[in-house]
Scaffold this active site. Structure first.
Site, PDB file in Angstrom:
ATOM      1  N   ASP A  23      43.712   3.025 -41.924  1.00  0.00           N
ATOM      2  CA  ASP A  23      42.796   3.423 -40.851  1.00  0.00           C
ATOM      3  C   ASP A  23      43.269   2.668 -39.613  1.00  0.00           C
ATOM      4  O   ASP A  23      42.974   1.487 -39.444  1.00  0.00           O
ATOM      5  CB  ASP A  23      41.362   3.056 -41.221  1.00  0.00           C
ATOM      6  CG  ASP A  23      40.356   3.500 -40.168  1.00  0.00           C
ATOM      7  OD1 ASP A  23      40.698   4.376 -39.349  1.00  0.00           O
ATOM      8  OD2 ASP A  23      39.229   2.971 -40.159  1.00  0.00           O
ATOM      9  N   GLU A  83      45.023   8.025 -41.125  1.00  0.00           N
ATOM     10  CA  GLU A  83      44.104   8.850 -40.339  1.00  0.00           C
ATOM     11  C   GLU A  83      44.736   9.145 -38.985  1.00  0.00           C
ATOM     12  O   GLU A  83      45.274   8.254 -38.338  1.00  0.00           O
ATOM     13  CB  GLU A  83      42.770   8.129 -40.162  1.00  0.00           C
ATOM     14  CG  GLU A  83      41.700   9.013 -39.561  1.00  0.00           C
ATOM     15  CD  GLU A  83      40.348   8.336 -39.554  1.00  0.00           C
ATOM     16  OE1 GLU A  83      39.565   8.563 -40.499  1.00  0.00           O
ATOM     17  OE2 GLU A  83      40.082   7.559 -38.615  1.00  0.00           O
ATOM     18  N   ASP A 156      36.189  -0.527 -42.036  1.00  0.00           N
ATOM     19  CA  ASP A 156      37.544  -0.058 -41.742  1.00  0.00           C
ATOM     20  C   ASP A 156      38.377  -0.012 -43.020  1.00  0.00           C
ATOM     21  O   ASP A 156      39.213   0.879 -43.194  1.00  0.00           O
ATOM     22  CB  ASP A 156      38.208  -0.959 -40.692  1.00  0.00           C
ATOM     23  CG  ASP A 156      37.506  -0.861 -39.348  1.00  0.00           C
ATOM     24  OD1 ASP A 156      37.584   0.207 -38.725  1.00  0.00           O
ATOM     25  OD2 ASP A 156      36.873  -1.849 -38.929  1.00  0.00           O
TER      26      ASP A 156
END
EC number: 3.1.21.10
Length: 197
Positions: A23, A83, A156
Site C-alpha cells: 500500500d 495498489e 496501512d
C-alpha cells in the site's frame, strides 16, 4: 537460511505461493506478506514504514527502497501486488505516490518478480464484497480469511494484506477460468463457512 528456504523445506511448493502486497505512501507505506497453499492464506509478516520523520523526498525514497529490497531478499516472493494511485484532486500527492509505485515496480523488475496493480475499489470488492468498504471492514475480513487477529491500528498494513489477498483471489479466478470453472468470493464463502463469523 532465509524465510523462503525454511518454507520450502516444510511445504509442498507445487501449490504454494508467496505474495507481497504494498500500500504505497509517502507518509506511511504498508506492506504485507502472505503465503497461499491451495485455499489457505497464511500471514507471514506485515507492518508500516513510518516516513513522517524524514523531511526530504530523497530520504523517504531511500528508506522505502531499503525496506522493500530487504523484504524481497528475505522472503523472495513469487509475485507482488500494489495498489494503484487513485485519481484525486491533489495532483502533487498523486505524483508522489506514482514515484513510490514506480520505485517498487523497478525493484520487482530488477528481481524478475511479476507485479500487478489493483485499484482501491477492486481490492475492497475482492476482500469484502463491497467496493466502498471502510478500512476497518477490510481489516476484519483479512482477519477472517487468515484466521488471526491483527493489530487494529495498522490500517496501512492491513490494506497491504488485503491487496495481496485480492491478488490471490484474482490469480485463482484466472486459473479457474482456464480450467473452465469460474471461482471467486462466493465460492470461497461456500467452501469455507467455518472461516466466516
Amino acid at each position: 537460511m532465509n524465510i523462503r528456504e525454511i518454507i520450502m523445506q516444510n511445504t509442498n511448493l507445487s501449490a504454494e505461493k508467496i505474495i507481497l502486497g504494498i500500500d504505497p505512501g509517502t507518509r506511511y507505506l504498508g506492506y504485507g506478506l502472505i503465503r497461499t497453499h491451495k485455499d489457505k492464506v497464511t500471514i507471514l509478516q506485515y507492518g508500516v514504514l513510518n516516513l513522517t520523520k524524514y523531511t526530504t523526498q530523497g530520504a523517504k525514497f531511500l528508506k522505502i527502497h531499503e525496506r522493500v529490497l530487504h523484504l524481497l531478499e528475505e522472503f523472495m516472493p513469487d509475485e507482488i501486488a500494489i495498489e494503484s494511485p487513485f485519481f484525486g484532486k491533489n495532483v502533487q500527492s498523486m505524483l508522489k505516490l506514482g514515484r513510490v509505485q514506480g520505485m517498487v515496480m523497478s525493484l520487482s523488475y530488477s528481481k524478475q518478480i511479476p507485479i500487478t496493480e489493483y485499484e482501491p475499489k477492486k481490492v475492497k470488492q475482492s476482500v469484502t464484497g463491497n467496493g466502498n468498504a471502510s478500512k476497518e471492514q477490510v481489516s476484519k475480513m483479512v482477519e477472517i480469511i487468515s484466521g488471526i487477529k491483527l493489530e487494529s491500528k495498522l490500517h496501512d498494513a492491513t490494506d497491504a494484506l488485503g491487496i495481496a489477498i485480492c491478488h490471490h483471489f484474482h490469480s485463482k479466478n484466472l486459473t479457474s477460468s482456464v480450467k473452465g470453472t469460474q471461482k471467486g468470493w462466493g465460492a470461497f464463502v461456500n467452501e469455507n463457512p467455518d472461516r466466516i463469523k
